[in-house]
Design a protein around this motif. Sequence first.
Motif, PDB file in Angstrom:
ATOM      1  N   LYS A 199      -9.660   4.492  -7.895  1.00  0.00           N
ATOM      2  CA  LYS A 199     -10.282   3.201  -7.551  1.00  0.00           C
ATOM      3  C   LYS A 199     -10.932   2.539  -8.763  1.00  0.00           C
ATOM      4  O   LYS A 199     -11.070   1.315  -8.818  1.00  0.00           O
ATOM      5  CB  LYS A 199     -11.332   3.396  -6.443  1.00  0.00           C
TER       6      LYS A 199
ATOM      7  N   ASN B 220      -5.838  -7.796   7.981  1.00  0.00           N
ATOM      8  CA  ASN B 220      -6.810  -8.238   6.980  1.00  0.00           C
ATOM      9  C   ASN B 220      -6.054  -9.020   5.914  1.00  0.00           C
ATOM     10  O   ASN B 220      -5.764  -8.529   4.830  1.00  0.00           O
ATOM     11  CB  ASN B 220      -7.508  -7.000   6.371  1.00  0.00           C
TER      12      ASN B 220
ATOM     13  N   GLY C  21       0.806  -1.222   0.000  1.00  0.00           N
ATOM     14  CA  GLY C  21       0.000   0.000   0.000  1.00  0.00           C
ATOM     15  C   GLY C  21       0.832   1.263   0.000  1.00  0.00           C
ATOM     16  O   GLY C  21       0.340   2.339   0.317  1.00  0.00           O
TER      17      GLY C  21
ATOM     18  N   LYS D   9      -4.261   5.687  -0.509  1.00  0.00           N
ATOM     19  CA  LYS D   9      -4.925   4.867   0.517  1.00  0.00           C
ATOM     20  C   LYS D   9      -5.646   3.730  -0.184  1.00  0.00           C
ATOM     21  O   LYS D   9      -6.349   3.954  -1.168  1.00  0.00           O
ATOM     22  CB  LYS D   9      -5.932   5.718   1.289  1.00  0.00           C
ATOM     23  N   THR D  10      -5.468   2.510   0.326  1.00  0.00           N
ATOM     24  CA  THR D  10      -6.114   1.366  -0.306  1.00  0.00           C
ATOM     25  C   THR D  10      -6.356   0.268   0.715  1.00  0.00           C
ATOM     26  O   THR D  10      -5.628   0.162   1.711  1.00  0.00           O
ATOM     27  CB  THR D  10      -5.251   0.814  -1.460  1.00  0.00           C
ATOM     28  N   THR D  11      -7.369  -0.544   0.470  1.00  0.00           N
ATOM     29  CA  THR D  11      -7.549  -1.746   1.283  1.00  0.00           C
ATOM     30  C   THR D  11      -6.987  -2.965   0.553  1.00  0.00           C
ATOM     31  O   THR D  11      -6.894  -4.044   1.114  1.00  0.00           O
ATOM     32  CB  THR D  11      -9.042  -2.006   1.586  1.00  0.00           C
ATOM     33  N   TYR D  12      -6.631  -2.751  -0.739  1.00  0.00           N
ATOM     34  CA  TYR D  12      -6.049  -3.836  -1.529  1.00  0.00           C
ATOM     35  C   TYR D  12      -4.545  -3.861  -1.283  1.00  0.00           C
ATOM     36  O   TYR D  12      -3.770  -3.247  -2.012  1.00  0.00           O
ATOM     37  CB  TYR D  12      -6.361  -3.628  -3.013  1.00  0.00           C
ATOM     38  N   LYS D  13      -4.150  -4.484  -0.177  1.00  0.00           N
ATOM     39  CA  LYS D  13      -2.732  -4.510   0.188  1.00  0.00           C
ATOM     40  C   LYS D  13      -2.476  -5.645   1.164  1.00  0.00           C
ATOM     41  O   LYS D  13      -3.408  -6.195   1.769  1.00  0.00           O
ATOM     42  CB  LYS D  13      -2.339  -3.179   0.817  1.00  0.00           C
TER      43      LYS D  13
ATOM     44  N   ASP E 123      -1.728  -6.884   4.598  1.00  0.00           N
ATOM     45  CA  ASP E 123      -2.043  -6.258   5.881  1.00  0.00           C
ATOM     46  C   ASP E 123      -2.325  -7.381   6.881  1.00  0.00           C
ATOM     47  O   ASP E 123      -3.213  -8.205   6.650  1.00  0.00           O
ATOM     48  CB  ASP E 123      -3.282  -5.362   5.685  1.00  0.00           C
TER      49      ASP E 123
END
Lengths: 393, 291
Positions: free
Chosen positions: A155, A202, A71, A193-197, A199
């Motif tokens: 996105k 998650n 990310g 900023k991303t949630t596709y990473k 982590d």
Amino acid sequence: MKQFIEGSHAVAEIIKLCRPGVVSAYPITPQTHIVEDLALMVANKELNAQFVNVESEHSAASVVLGGESTGVRSYTATSSQGLLLMAEVVFNIAGLRLPLVMTTANRAISAPINIWNDQQDVMTVRDSGWVLLFAETNQEAVDLHVQAYKLAEDKRVMLPVMVNMDGFILTHGMEVLDMPSQKEVDKFLPPYKTTYKLDVENPLTMGYLADPDYYLEIRYMVQDTHKQLLDIIPQVADDFKKAFKRGEGNGLVEGYKIEDADQVFVAMGSVCGSIRDVVDDLRAKGKKAGLLKVISYRPFPKACVASALARAKEVAVIDKSISLGAFGPLYTDVMVAVSSLGSEMPKMSGFVLGLGGRDITKRSIMDTYERLFGKQVDCEFIGLKQELLVEDK
Amino acid sequence: MVETLFKPGHTACAGCGQAIAARLVIDAAGKNTMVANGTGCLEVFSTKYPESSWGVPWIHSLFENCSAVASGVEAGLKYLGKKDSINVIAQAGDGGTADIGLQAISGMFERGHDVLYVCYDNEAYMNTGVQRSGLTPTLSNTTTSPSGSASLGNPRPKKPMPEIAAAHGIPYVATASVGYPQDIQRKVKKALSIKGPKYIQIHVPCPLGWRHESRMTFDVAKLAVETGLYPIFEYDNGKLIPRKITAIKPVEEYLKYQGRFKHLMKDPEAIKEMQAIADNNIKKYGLSATV
């Protein structure tokens, strides 16, 4: 702020302003000045990034792939053989939907080895899924890098973007250009900023094996994103124009004296500057010539190209690369675009110029113009030295 | 059911040593771990879209670049200020490590990334159908080093990958075997407690490629160690620490269970050659508990 600056330094400066957290590169002429500058910026704490010196371009691309997967905005630059060595990773980055930005200092491909400019290198990754943008000037190269991150990280996009700039001609050329301030860039390009990473909170799996039940759809989605990019690129270009008070064209293509043109040149990159001069010369003689500059080669703006060429009588497509055994790649794409015009289709001629750094002079561009009125050609080399083509007896 | 970060339901073959070792490694590493996996059996059988066995963040890019990807993951975590709390593991098979991945591994070691590299050594390219790799042992019969009237199989010795890793001056290098699960987990934990690049090479029998019965995985793994053909040791900051063998067995005890060595069993000269390799290992690494 106006600066008289080398193209590579300008690129390094704008990359710094884009605040990448991971930079990795392997040296190759003529990309070196860009990454040397970035290394110095990191050494002087002007840029807060991890600078990773690698043992090959394959690893340079893999390192920024890894950085981006956490990310963190990442950056690399390459050229020529370096891009070819990276090619496997280049395709992989697009398939993984990682929004990386890379500069390619366009250069010829070996053999024979040749460090000078043409655009053969990028054509080897033409089909990789990357957005491929071409700069005509160093100002445009600076501006395209900011837009590149904006596009890549959108996105709706989540695809890598490559900014192509002609090796030496741009990378080592000095130019007065307007460098934006950190504040301006920060406003246009907020932190990634991303949630596709990757982590630990998650845990995602990235880079699956997809069997024949899934692969086709996953590839289709990349193609579909490119279709949407034909709307998104002009939006971002427009936002850029508003924010930075400069920029020509719609982000996909730019026309020069094209509205009433009978003869139109189609080209990409720095050669467009010389073509503008030729167009002006022809106009001074009362000839209605014009230029269509392709900025976005992938996605290829088929509709823009077709409508821009709809009223032309003759078109000269200038390629600085060739699909050996066939045609110049740009020629092939422009042909598909104009085929939608049916019987209104202009007479289309394809020319190959400037391979391996052979100077593209105004005279050689005039050569292509003069040939528009004779027998139609689809892959005519301009400026061949006939005396070098005589075979040994 | 046992809590694990490597969930069952994957498609590994019965008796796959690599599947067992991969579970031992990730469970020893724990949930604060990110994995960069090279292409190979492990990647294929554990992440067939849309399912995944992995309970940790996991990325697969290509065959030869997991150490470069892991370097980038580590750099990203450093940038984020998170490296101290998260382990990074790069892992691949023997071909992905000692052949096509060697350059990228060397780069990762030389640059000093805080990454543990795990090589699952099943001694050939199993994912593509048992072709010879640089870690295929001497005289092993593979599909690209077949035995025949003019050949006894792979003519070359196994590439000394742990020595190559150690030559980079990295703080920790170890070999292990799936025959000794506690030893694997101890070494993984030890490696992850050390900053910098680490290398662990784990011997993992492949019933399909080695042509042994799938119930024999642990026995075959142990016999490789007990004969001296697969020396187990650590280089802790360069200091050799061998795992001693209390009762050294003749190499036939290991070879006889495996189809890949079947052609040697009636060839005393070949057996002698294999025994010499084991004897050399025992001497070189000080494996004998009685000497």
